[in-house]
Design an enzyme around this catalytic site. Structure first.
Site, mmCIF file in Angstrom:
data_model
loop_
_atom_site.group_PDB
_atom_site.id
_atom_site.type_symbol
_atom_site.label_atom_id
_atom_site.label_comp_id
_atom_site.label_asym_id
_atom_site.label_seq_id
_atom_site.Cartn_x
_atom_site.Cartn_y
_atom_site.Cartn_z
ATOM 1 N N HIS A 125 0.873 -1.182 0.000
ATOM 2 C CA HIS A 125 0.000 0.000 0.000
ATOM 3 C C HIS A 125 0.910 1.233 0.000
ATOM 4 O O HIS A 125 2.029 1.188 0.531
ATOM 5 C CB HIS A 125 -0.830 -0.060 1.287
ATOM 6 C CG HIS A 125 -1.924 0.940 1.390
ATOM 7 N ND1 HIS A 125 -1.717 2.229 1.792
ATOM 8 C CD2 HIS A 125 -3.257 0.833 1.166
ATOM 9 C CE1 HIS A 125 -2.867 2.880 1.812
ATOM 10 N NE2 HIS A 125 -3.826 2.052 1.434
ATOM 11 N N ASP A 203 2.707 -4.690 8.110
ATOM 12 C CA ASP A 203 1.520 -3.860 7.929
ATOM 13 C C ASP A 203 0.302 -4.779 8.096
ATOM 14 O O ASP A 203 -0.008 -5.581 7.207
ATOM 15 C CB ASP A 203 1.582 -3.233 6.529
ATOM 16 C CG ASP A 203 0.274 -2.575 6.117
ATOM 17 O OD1 ASP A 203 -0.737 -2.715 6.833
ATOM 18 O OD2 ASP A 203 0.264 -1.930 5.058
ATOM 19 N N GLN A 206 -4.945 -5.158 6.964
ATOM 20 C CA GLN A 206 -6.000 -6.061 6.467
ATOM 21 C C GLN A 206 -6.059 -7.368 7.233
ATOM 22 O O GLN A 206 -6.919 -8.201 6.954
ATOM 23 C CB GLN A 206 -5.776 -6.350 4.962
ATOM 24 C CG GLN A 206 -5.865 -5.131 4.063
ATOM 25 C CD GLN A 206 -7.257 -4.492 4.053
ATOM 26 O OE1 GLN A 206 -8.253 -5.125 4.408
ATOM 27 N NE2 GLN A 206 -7.325 -3.231 3.665
ATOM 28 N N LYS A 229 -10.794 -0.391 10.403
ATOM 29 C CA LYS A 229 -10.983 -1.565 9.540
ATOM 30 C C LYS A 229 -11.412 -2.783 10.344
ATOM 31 O O LYS A 229 -11.638 -3.850 9.788
ATOM 32 C CB LYS A 229 -9.683 -1.875 8.794
ATOM 33 C CG LYS A 229 -9.309 -0.795 7.769
ATOM 34 C CD LYS A 229 -8.124 -1.224 6.963
ATOM 35 C CE LYS A 229 -7.459 -0.094 6.215
ATOM 36 N NZ LYS A 229 -8.182 0.339 5.024
ATOM 37 N N CYS A 367 -4.578 2.376 -3.734
ATOM 38 C CA CYS A 367 -3.327 2.847 -3.100
ATOM 39 C C CYS A 367 -2.191 1.850 -3.313
ATOM 40 O O CYS A 367 -1.327 1.688 -2.444
ATOM 41 C CB CYS A 367 -3.513 3.135 -1.616
ATOM 42 S SG CYS A 367 -4.606 4.518 -1.315
HETATM 43 N N1 PLP Z 1 -1.984 -0.858 4.502
HETATM 44 C C1 PLP Z 1 -2.949 -1.547 3.895
HETATM 45 C C2 PLP Z 1 -2.656 -2.922 3.396
HETATM 46 C C3 PLP Z 1 -4.212 -0.990 3.733
HETATM 47 O O1 PLP Z 1 -5.170 -1.691 3.109
HETATM 48 C C4 PLP Z 1 -4.450 0.309 4.220
HETATM 49 C C5 PLP Z 1 -5.761 0.965 4.011
HETATM 50 O O2 PLP Z 1 -6.498 0.623 3.126
HETATM 51 C C6 PLP Z 1 -3.418 0.978 4.873
HETATM 52 C C7 PLP Z 1 -2.197 0.371 4.993
HETATM 53 C C8 PLP Z 1 -3.606 2.361 5.423
HETATM 54 O O3 PLP Z 1 -4.506 2.341 6.480
HETATM 55 P P1 PLP Z 1 -5.034 3.708 7.118
HETATM 56 O O4 PLP Z 1 -5.543 4.540 5.977
HETATM 57 O O5 PLP Z 1 -6.112 3.275 8.053
HETATM 58 O O6 PLP Z 1 -3.875 4.335 7.810
#
Ligand code: PLP
Length: 410
Positions: A125, A203, A206, A229, A367
């Site tokens: 991401h 990370d 998900q 999430k 993203c």
């Molecule tokens: N990493 C992954 C795999 C994501 O799917 C997301 C959000 O969709 C993020 C990071 C970023 O999360 P946040 O926008 O809640 O900081």
């Protein structure tokens, strides 16, 4: 946990799902972007603001003590949620993005030299790419990527040995890819990195609310996730940092709350995690998140994981039977989402028409723009599931996809 879950009963806990959109029953398949909130979480926020609202830590009056107790209880609950050894290993953040930025700012600034390598994967991401690119610009380090294999999106680990050079100081990778639904072998990769003295970050945006997560079993140094999430409020997340590493890190931001003493020339800082939390924190966020974590664990994240996978496989198999469709992500072992493209139809058109049918999808690069470029596409349409979704909803979604194909003459 081997017990049957009454999924239909759980669904009734989510008032938002009981509505029509464009005259059709809402089918919410945008859970990878954000999840819906059960009544219990909404009520926890109402209770906090109606009864206990006060600033934390500084006050010695009743309300402040109640707020502080609830705020710190949520930290201990978060440690339990991911099996950290101690609540001191949990830093409150706004979400995954801020957690990763915090590590880049504190650990990165302290440890990286020109020529060092930050190793990521091609499926990250943006929030696990951009902070490292910014850090590389500041420090003279470089960013390198473990490649993924085509449309399946799984990691090509045949290249790992050659990528794990002595210059690599950090491996930061996604647990479950939000655009492909790949589940990465994070424990195996962290073990390999650790043997070489490489610090690791996972990370968990998900994964945290979708499967049992044990940061000690994964063996990572950092693990970041977002409350919104996993049925919690927006604006709150947590960063796990292994105590031995966190104790030695410099502060993230300066201000109130994170200090022991302040003089005109010099400041002494609190120990972790408070050293990393400057200013008045989000207080209702952790309290709502606490309820969300209790809610998820009452269902059992192992049960949620099975349900997610069942829906994803069910959706994948039906879509795979269609003509003129390109499917992304692994054929087996996928997490709870399906990414696809219809021939000669832009993903945004799929999402717009699906919306008319009451189905909330997401279309775009999710993203993960570099990954989209690598796959030679601009975007995909994505259906992402959670435990309150049903097979009947998947059937309706597939019908809608077929209608869209017909509309475009496919
Ligand atoms: N990493 C992954 C795999 C994501 O799917 C997301 C959000 O969709 C993020 C990071 C970023 O999360 P946040 O926008 O809640 O900081």
């Amino acid at each position: 946990m081997n017990r049957t879950v009454d999924w239909a009963k759980l669904r009734a806990d989510f008032p938002i799902l009981d509505q029509k959109v464009h005259g059709k029953p809402l089918i919410y398949f945008d859970n990878a972007a954000t999840s819906q909130k059960p009544r219990a979480v909404i009520q926890a926020l109402v209770n906090y603001y109606e009864r206990d609202n006060a600033n934390v830590h500084r006050g010695i009056h009743e309300l402040s003590m109640r707020a502080t107790t609830a705020f710190e209880a949520a930290r201990a609950r978060t440690a339990k949620f991911i099996n950290a050894r101690s609540a001191d290993e949990i830093i409150w953040t706004h979400g995954t993005t801020e957690g990763i930025n915090l590590v880049a700012s504190t650990w990165g600034a302290k440890h990286l030299q020109p020529g060092d390598v930050i190793l990521l994967t091609e499926a990250e991401h943006h929030s696990n790419i951009v902070p490292w690119q910014l850090l590389a610009q500041r420090t003279g380090a470089k960013v390198a990527y473990i490649p993924v294999t085509g449309d399946e999106g799984t990691l090509d680990l045949s290249k790992l040995d050659s990528l794990l050079t002595s210059q690599v100081k950090l491996l930061s990778l996604v647990h479950i890819s939000n655009s492909m639904g790949v589940v990465n072998p994070v424990a195996e990769l962290c073990a390999r990195a650790r043997k070489l003295g490489i610090v690791t970050l996972v990370d968990g945006a998900q994964s945290a609310g979708h499967m049992p997560v044990d940061v000690q079993a994964i063996g990572c140094d950092f693990f970041a996730f977002s409350g919104h999430k996993i049925c919690g409020p927006t604006g709150i997340g947590a960063l796990y940092g292994r105590q031995e590493i966190m104790e030695k890190l410099p502060p993230y931001q300066g201000g109130g709350e994170m200090i022991l003493t302040v003089g005109y020339d010099k400041t002494e800082f609190k120990s972790a995690p408070h050293r990393f939390e400057a200013g008045t924190p989000d207080i209702s966020g952790p309290i709502g998140l606490h309820t969300a974590m209790d809610y998820l664990d009452a269902i059992g994240r192992d049960n949620i994981w099975k349900h997610d996978q069942e829906l994803a496989n069910y959706a994948y198999d039906q879509l795979a039977a269609l003509q003129n469709i390109r499917l992304f992500g692994p054929k087996t072992g996928r997490a709870g989402l399906v990414s696809f493209l219809l021939k000669d139809v832009h993903a945004h058109d799929v999402v717009t028409l699906a919306d008319q049918g009451g189905v909330a999808l997401r279309g775009g690069h999710h993203c993960t723009q570099p990954l989209m470029h690598k796959l030679g596409v601009e975007s995909t349409a994505r259906a992402s599931f959670y435990f309150y979704n049903t097979k009947a909803e998947v059937d309706r979604f597939v019908e809608v996809v077929k209608e869209i194909q017909k509309f475009f003459g496919g």
